[in-house]
Design an enzyme around this catalytic site. Structure first.
Site, PDB file in Angstrom:
ATOM      1  N   ARG A  11       0.832  -1.217   0.000  1.00 44.25           N
ATOM      2  CA  ARG A  11       0.000   0.000   0.000  1.00 44.25           C
ATOM      3  C   ARG A  11       0.866   1.268   0.000  1.00 44.25           C
ATOM      4  NH1 ARG A  11      -1.145   4.936   1.707  1.00 44.25           N
ATOM      5  NH2 ARG A  11      -0.506   4.350   3.803  1.00 44.25           N
ATOM      6  N   HIS A 205      10.375   7.192   8.072  1.00 38.63           N
ATOM      7  CA  HIS A 205      10.912   7.376   6.728  1.00 38.63           C
ATOM      8  C   HIS A 205      12.393   7.696   6.824  1.00 38.63           C
ATOM      9  CE1 HIS A 205       7.289   8.073   3.868  1.00 38.63           C
ATOM     10  NE2 HIS A 205       7.007   7.165   4.772  1.00 38.63           N
ATOM     11  N   CYS A 236       9.368   9.635  -1.035  1.00 40.85           N
ATOM     12  CA  CYS A 236       8.813  10.684  -0.177  1.00 40.85           C
ATOM     13  C   CYS A 236       8.201  11.747  -1.079  1.00 40.85           C
ATOM     14  CB  CYS A 236       9.905  11.297   0.696  1.00 40.85           C
ATOM     15  SG  CYS A 236       9.271  12.553   1.817  1.00 40.85           S
ATOM     16  N   ASN A 245      10.017   5.121   2.885  1.00 37.94           N
ATOM     17  CA  ASN A 245       9.845   4.156   3.969  1.00 37.94           C
ATOM     18  C   ASN A 245      11.136   3.444   4.353  1.00 37.94           C
ATOM     19  OD1 ASN A 245       6.937   4.365   4.193  1.00 37.94           O
ATOM     20  ND2 ASN A 245       6.859   3.396   2.182  1.00 37.94           N
TER      21      ASN A 245
HETATM   22 MG    MG Z   1       5.334   5.934   4.407  1.00 32.90          MG
END
Ligand code: MG
Length: 300
Positions: A11, A205, A236, A245
């Site tokens: 996702r 992140h 990002c 991530n």
């Molecule tokens: Mg994220």
């Protein structure tokens, strides 16, 4: 001690990649993550397909994933319509995202923080009535791309309101990758006080190379659930040249060498990362472990 790693590549990862994958590839990624040991997976998002073409096939993805009693699928929802779709598609849990600042909330979701908070309370009630777990993420909890610093008082007040929905979990997300370990310790303490007894989850992140340090700080502060994405996929959106991530394999390495187990097989995570990297047309991935290798030597 066990730290649960929630695999968010299907996702959050894919949503922040420009390439739109086929339903079959998404299901394949989820299968590979399960094979690597993932047991909680943020699989899909039930938002308007015209807003988010990457997630338009959420129902088809959920129809294709393996159903196992030991695997829990999370679907992201932002309103009752999304929740209804999530229930019909058979997710195990829903997660709702509330932005910590007014400007980000308006720009990202087109609603105020107050409206989104009320949407969460409504979703939580209905999700629980339908027998689903419901969690809420406080996004941009460590800093906002529009308003800058976010105070701990702001987060504490927001979390107190969100706790009225009796969340099964509250996640703190460093959406733009600006947080540092001292801030992690402070926020975890503040949120624990604002929502006593509610399990915490953290989403970091690596935009400024602080994600692993933040993750370890969170675990040492008592957070036993962390998000990660195989290969570190998912950029990002507010720093297009930066990574996003935290990579699952790098997190597994840091946790394992710090005395925490994750249930994940690092070699299979690296294989899944290389595979999805290929599907996305990437020549290199943010993750380091696939290049550097385990230490010391090969893991049995
Ligand atoms: Mg994220």
């Amino acid at each position: 001690m066990m730290v649960e790693v929630v695999e968010v590549s299907p996702r959050d990862g894919l949503q922040n990649e420009p390439e739109v994958l086929s339903t079959e590839s998404k299901v394949d990624l989820i299968r590979r993550c399960i094979d690597a040991g993932a047991r909680r997976i943020e699989a899909v998002s039930f938002v308007r397909p015209d807003r988010l073409p990457q997630m338009a096939d959420a129902e088809a993805v959920m129809a294709g994933v393996p159903r196992r009693s030991d695997v829990s699928y999370i679907g992201l929802v932002l309103n009752r319509r999304g929740l209804e779709r999530a229930i019909a598609a058979g997710v195990d849990e829903v997660n709702c995202v509330v932005l910590a600042t007014e400007t980000f909330s308006q720009r990202n979701q087109g609603v105020s923080v107050d409206e989104m908070t009320r949407a969460w309370l409504d979703i939580a009630k209905a999700a629980h009535a339908a027998g689903l777990r419901a969690g809420v993420t406080v996004a941009a909890a460590f800093g906002c791309p529009f308003e800058g610093e976010v105070t701990t008082a702001t987060i504490a007040e927001l979390v107190r309101r969100l706790a009225d929905g009796e969340p099964d979990e509250i996640a703190l997300a460093d959406t733009i990758g600006v947080g540092v370990p001292a801030q992690v310790r402070e926020l975890v303490a503040v949120v624990t006080a604002a929502a006593p007894g509610v399990p915490l989850r953290a989403h970091f992140h690596d935009t400024r190379n602080t994600a692993i340090a933040n993750a370890l700080a969170a675990v040492e502060a008592g957070v036993m659930v962390l998000d990660a994405s195989v290969g570190g996929i998912g950029g990002c959106p507010f720093a297009p040249a930066a990574t996003g991530n935290v990579a699952t394999e790098d997190l597994v390495y840091a946790l394992n060498r710090s005395g925490y187990s994750t249930g994940l097989d690092d070699r299979k995570v690296i294989e899944a990362a290389a595979w999805i990297g290929g599907r996305l047309g990437k020549t290199s991935l943010p993750a380091a472990l696939g290049r550097a290798g385990w230490f010391p030597g090969e893991r049995r």
